[in-house]
Design a protein around this motif. Structure first.
Motif, mmCIF file in Angstrom:
data_model
loop_
_atom_site.group_PDB
_atom_site.id
_atom_site.type_symbol
_atom_site.label_atom_id
_atom_site.label_comp_id
_atom_site.label_asym_id
_atom_site.label_seq_id
_atom_site.Cartn_x
_atom_site.Cartn_y
_atom_site.Cartn_z
ATOM 1 N N GLU A 286 2.435 -16.817 1.007
ATOM 2 C CA GLU A 286 2.696 -18.209 1.372
ATOM 3 C C GLU A 286 1.488 -18.900 2.006
ATOM 4 O O GLU A 286 1.622 -19.993 2.558
ATOM 5 C CB GLU A 286 3.890 -18.281 2.321
ATOM 6 C CG GLU A 286 5.208 -18.015 1.635
ATOM 7 C CD GLU A 286 5.533 -19.068 0.581
ATOM 8 O OE1 GLU A 286 5.557 -20.269 0.921
ATOM 9 O OE2 GLU A 286 5.739 -18.690 -0.588
ATOM 10 N N GLU B 249 12.629 -17.839 -5.380
ATOM 11 C CA GLU B 249 11.504 -17.284 -6.123
ATOM 12 C C GLU B 249 11.468 -15.760 -6.036
ATOM 13 O O GLU B 249 11.133 -15.073 -7.007
ATOM 14 C CB GLU B 249 10.205 -17.897 -5.608
ATOM 15 C CG GLU B 249 10.113 -19.395 -5.885
ATOM 16 C CD GLU B 249 9.010 -20.094 -5.112
ATOM 17 O OE1 GLU B 249 8.082 -19.404 -4.640
ATOM 18 O OE2 GLU B 249 9.072 -21.335 -4.986
ATOM 19 N N LEU B 250 11.829 -15.232 -4.875
ATOM 20 C CA LEU B 250 11.894 -13.775 -4.731
ATOM 21 C C LEU B 250 12.914 -13.175 -5.699
ATOM 22 O O LEU B 250 12.655 -12.164 -6.363
ATOM 23 C CB LEU B 250 12.264 -13.400 -3.296
ATOM 24 C CG LEU B 250 11.179 -13.518 -2.226
ATOM 25 C CD1 LEU B 250 11.795 -13.405 -0.836
ATOM 26 C CD2 LEU B 250 10.104 -12.451 -2.413
ATOM 27 N N ALA C 294 9.627 -5.800 -0.057
ATOM 28 C CA ALA C 294 8.892 -7.059 -0.209
ATOM 29 C C ALA C 294 8.670 -7.630 1.180
ATOM 30 O O ALA C 294 9.540 -7.529 2.051
ATOM 31 C CB ALA C 294 9.671 -8.045 -1.066
ATOM 32 N N LYS D 6 4.736 -11.613 -1.050
ATOM 33 C CA LYS D 6 4.963 -13.021 -1.368
ATOM 34 C C LYS D 6 3.966 -13.803 -0.523
ATOM 35 O O LYS D 6 4.066 -13.832 0.702
ATOM 36 C CB LYS D 6 6.405 -13.417 -1.039
ATOM 37 C CG LYS D 6 6.746 -14.870 -1.338
ATOM 38 C CD LYS D 6 6.694 -15.170 -2.826
ATOM 39 C CE LYS D 6 7.313 -16.523 -3.136
ATOM 40 N NZ LYS D 6 6.991 -16.964 -4.521
ATOM 41 N N SER E 194 5.687 -5.182 -2.381
ATOM 42 C CA SER E 194 5.421 -6.461 -3.030
ATOM 43 C C SER E 194 5.137 -7.508 -1.966
ATOM 44 O O SER E 194 5.774 -7.520 -0.907
ATOM 45 C CB SER E 194 6.605 -6.904 -3.889
ATOM 46 O OG SER E 194 6.674 -6.165 -5.077
ATOM 47 N N GLN F 64 3.351 -13.823 -6.106
ATOM 48 C CA GLN F 64 4.207 -12.701 -5.725
ATOM 49 C C GLN F 64 3.838 -11.526 -6.613
ATOM 50 O O GLN F 64 3.883 -11.628 -7.843
ATOM 51 C CB GLN F 64 5.681 -13.074 -5.900
ATOM 52 C CG GLN F 64 6.630 -11.952 -5.521
ATOM 53 C CD GLN F 64 8.082 -12.405 -5.562
ATOM 54 O OE1 GLN F 64 8.364 -13.580 -5.328
ATOM 55 N NE2 GLN F 64 8.992 -11.504 -5.856
ATOM 56 N N TYR F 65 3.461 -10.410 -5.997
ATOM 57 C CA TYR F 65 2.949 -9.312 -6.808
ATOM 58 C C TYR F 65 3.073 -7.997 -6.052
ATOM 59 O O TYR F 65 3.143 -7.965 -4.820
ATOM 60 C CB TYR F 65 1.476 -9.546 -7.157
ATOM 61 C CG TYR F 65 0.574 -9.777 -5.956
ATOM 62 C CD1 TYR F 65 -0.092 -8.722 -5.341
ATOM 63 C CD2 TYR F 65 0.411 -11.052 -5.427
ATOM 64 C CE1 TYR F 65 -0.906 -8.933 -4.241
ATOM 65 C CE2 TYR F 65 -0.396 -11.274 -4.321
ATOM 66 C CZ TYR F 65 -1.050 -10.216 -3.736
ATOM 67 O OH TYR F 65 -1.845 -10.433 -2.629
ATOM 68 N N ILE G 118 6.929 -11.174 3.227
ATOM 69 C CA ILE G 118 6.431 -12.536 3.072
ATOM 70 C C ILE G 118 5.228 -12.717 3.996
ATOM 71 O O ILE G 118 5.374 -12.641 5.228
ATOM 72 C CB ILE G 118 7.526 -13.560 3.411
ATOM 73 C CG1 ILE G 118 8.745 -13.341 2.506
ATOM 74 C CG2 ILE G 118 6.992 -14.985 3.260
ATOM 75 C CD1 ILE G 118 9.989 -14.084 2.960
#
Length: 326
Positions: free
Chosen positions: A46, A164-165, A301, A44, A42, A27-28, A303
C-alpha cells in the motif's frame, strides 16, 4: 447474527469514488522473505502511491462526497498519514483542509502535509489531544470533522483492500493486519469474513501501544495513560467503542509485538524485499518472527500499509544493508 457497521455493497461503491492510482496495489508472493520466516508470505503493498499509505482510499471517498455536496472544508487529527491523504484528496477537489497533529509527530510526514497545501496546526501533546483539538475546530468553524476509524468512509475505503486480497491468487489462509484506530482491521476484516470466512484475521499491535488489543481481549474499551512505540501510526490510547464492536466481530486474534521485533521486521522488508516501510507496516512480519511455530507451513498475507519514515530514524533502526541482501 450481529453485523458490523460496514456494508459490502457500499464498499464496492466506494471503489468507484477512489482515484484508480490508489487501487489494485501490488500483491505478490515474496519468496525472498520465506526462509527467514518459515512460511509462505504474500505482500499487499500500500506504499505504491503518491501519499505512500493506504489512507487515501478513505480520504478519496470523503473528499468526493464533500465536493459533491458543496461542503468546502474538512478538519482531521492525524499522526501524519491520514493528514497527507486528506490533503491530497482535498487539494484535487478544491477543499479547505486543516490537519491537527502532535508537535512530536514524524517531521517528514508533517512536511508533506504542508507541501500538499493543507493548513497544519500542531499541539503540545499526543494524538488524543490532537483529536480533541480537531473536534474543537470543527465545532468552532462549522466544518466537517473527519474521525479516522469512526467515520465509515475511512473503514470502507480501507476495506477495498480486502476486495483486492480476496480476488487475487494464490489464496492465503491468514492475514496479518496492523491495528491502531481500527479502520484497516475492521474494513479488511469485514470483507474477509463475508467473502472468505476461512481466512484467519489476526490483528497486530505494538506492546507499547496496546489499548485496542487489550480492549479486544477484554471485550470492553480499555484506555492507557501513554503510548510508547516507534510505530507512531498505531499509537492510540483511547479506542472508539463503535470500532471495537466491529473488531470483535471480525478479528480472530489480536497479538502484541515487541519493539525489537518491529525493527527486525523493518530490516527484513528492506534486505529481502527491497521495501522501505514505516514501523506500523512491519507489524505483520514482527508477529511471525515472534511466533514462527504458529505460522510454520502456512501461507500468510500481510499489508505493508505505509512507507513514510523519518530518514534519520530509519537509518538508526535498520543500519546498513546486509551483505548479500536481496
Amino acid at each position: 447474527m450481529r453485523k458490523t457497521r460496514l456494508d459490502t455493497d457500499r464498499i464496492r461503491a466506494a471503489r468507484r469514488l477512489i482515484d484508480p492510482m490508489f487501487l489494485d496495489t501490488p500483491q505478490y508472493r515474496c519468496e525472498a522473505l520465506e526462509p527467514e520466516l518459515g512460511c509462505a508470505v504474500s505482500i499487499k503493498l500500500e506504499t505504491a502511491n503518491p501519499v505512500r499509505s493506504f489512507k487515501a482510499r478513505g480520504t478519496e471517498v470523503v473528499a468526493s462526497r464533500l465536493a459533491a455536496h458543496g461542503q468546502p472544508a474538512v478538519v482531521c487529527a492525524s499522526a501524519g498519514n491520514l493528514g497527507q491523504a486528506l490533503a491530497w484528496s482535498g487539494r484535487d477537489r478544491g477543499l479547505d483542509v486543516t490537519v491537527v497533529a502532535s508537535r512530536h509527530a514524524t517531521a517528514a510526514k508533517l512536511d508533506r502535509v504542508r507541501a500538499l497545501g493543507a493548513r497544519l496546526e500542531l499541539v503540545d501533546g499526543d494524538h488524543e489531544l490532537a483529536r480533541d483539538r480537531a473536534a474543537d475546530i470543527a465545532r468552532r468553524d462549522g466544518v466537517r470533522l473527519l474521525e479516522d476509524s469512526l467515520d465509515l468512509e475511512t473503514c470502507e475505503g480501507a476495506a477495498t483492500i480486502g476486495l483486492e486480497l480476496v480476488a487475487a491468487t494464490p489464496a492465503f489462509d491468514t492475514v496479518l493486519i496492523a491495528l491502531g484506530g481500527g479502520a484497516l482491521a475492521t474494513g479488511v476484516g469485514h470483507v474477509l469474513k463475508e467473502l472468505a470466512p476461512e481466512v484467519e484475521v489476526i490483528c497486530v499491535q505494538p506492546l507499547g501501544a496496546p489499548a485496542m488489543t487489550r480492549s479486544w481481549r477484554e471485550r470492553r474499551v480499555v484506555t492507557t495513560d501513554s503510548a510508547d512505540t516507534i510505530a507512531d501510526g498505531v499509537a492510540g490510547r483511547c479506542p472508539i467503542p463503535a470500532v471495537l464492536d466491529d473488531l470483535l466481530l471480525v478479528a480472530d486474534d489480536a497479538v502484541l509485538v515487541r519493539e525489537e521485533s518491529i525493527v527486525a521486521g523493518l530490516r527484513l522488508l528492506l534486505d529481502h524485499a527491497g521495501l522501505v516501510a514505516e514501523p506500523s507496516a512491519a507489524l505483520g512480519i514482527a508477529a511471525v518472527l515472534e511466533d514462527r511455530d504458529r505460522f510454520a507451513g502456512r501461507h500468510v498475507a500481510t499489508i505493508v500499509c505505509g512507507g513514510n519514515v523519518d530518514p534519520a530514524a530509519y537509518r538508526r533502526w535498520v543500519g546498513a544493508p546486509r551483505a548479500g541482501a536481496a
